[in-house]
Design an enzyme around this catalytic site. Structure first.
Site, short mmCIF file in Angstrom:
data_model
loop_
_atom_site.label_atom_id
_atom_site.label_comp_id
_atom_site.label_asym_id
_atom_site.label_seq_id
_atom_site.Cartn_x
_atom_site.Cartn_y
_atom_site.Cartn_z
N HIS A 101 0.84 -1.20 0.00
CA HIS A 101 0.00 0.00 0.00
C HIS A 101 0.87 1.24 0.00
O HIS A 101 1.91 1.30 0.66
CB HIS A 101 -0.95 0.02 1.20
N HIS A 103 0.97 5.05 1.11
CA HIS A 103 0.35 6.06 1.96
C HIS A 103 0.44 7.40 1.22
O HIS A 103 1.53 7.80 0.78
CB HIS A 103 1.11 6.23 3.28
#
Ligand code: AMP
Length: 116
Positions: A101, A103
């Site tokens: 992922h 951010h």
């Protein structure tokens, strides 16, 4: 086959999340524990556990993380002032969820990059 995490359930909308963008390759949703006024996670729909697992076949998807980050930064109104994109990898990198992922963090001055 990589093991699924809670993020796969978010992608499939099996558990609630504040999804701000979704297409055929990626999903973006607000971090449940925001560290800044804007804190969004942008993830591939396919399970890729860490940066170490990215292959050439994933290059389009990885590029999409950046173009979606750029679009969301504009929508959040943080593009001009600036923001930070961050991907943690494995234990020393501070990774908690093993579904890669990015951010997207912004909305206040973030200070120098923390490296330790
Ligand atoms: P990392 O430390 O890079 O693995 O970041 C994992 C991030 O996922 C943290 O910032 C958590 O707050 C966030 N997170 C964990 N579970 C959820 C969830 N269900 N919905 C939104 N964000 C989450």
């Amino acid at each position: 086959m990589a093991e699924e995490t809670i993020f796969s359930k978010i992608i499939r909308k099996e558990i609630p999340a504040d999804i701000v963008y979704q297409d055929d390759l990626v999903t973006a949703f607000r971090d449940i524990n925001p560290r800044a006024p804007s804190h969004i996670l942008i993830i591939p729909n396919k399970v890729i556990p860490t940066v170490n697992d990215v292959t050439e076949a994933d290059e389009l998807t990885m590029g999409r993380l950046f173009t979606v980050a750029q679009k969301l930064a504009k929508e959040e109104g943080i593009a001009e002032d600036g923001y930070r994109l961050l991907v943690n990898c494995n234990t020393y990198g501070g990774q908690e969820v093993y579904h890669i992922h990015m951010h997207l963090v912004g909305g206040k001055p973030l200070g120098p990059l923390l490296v330790g």
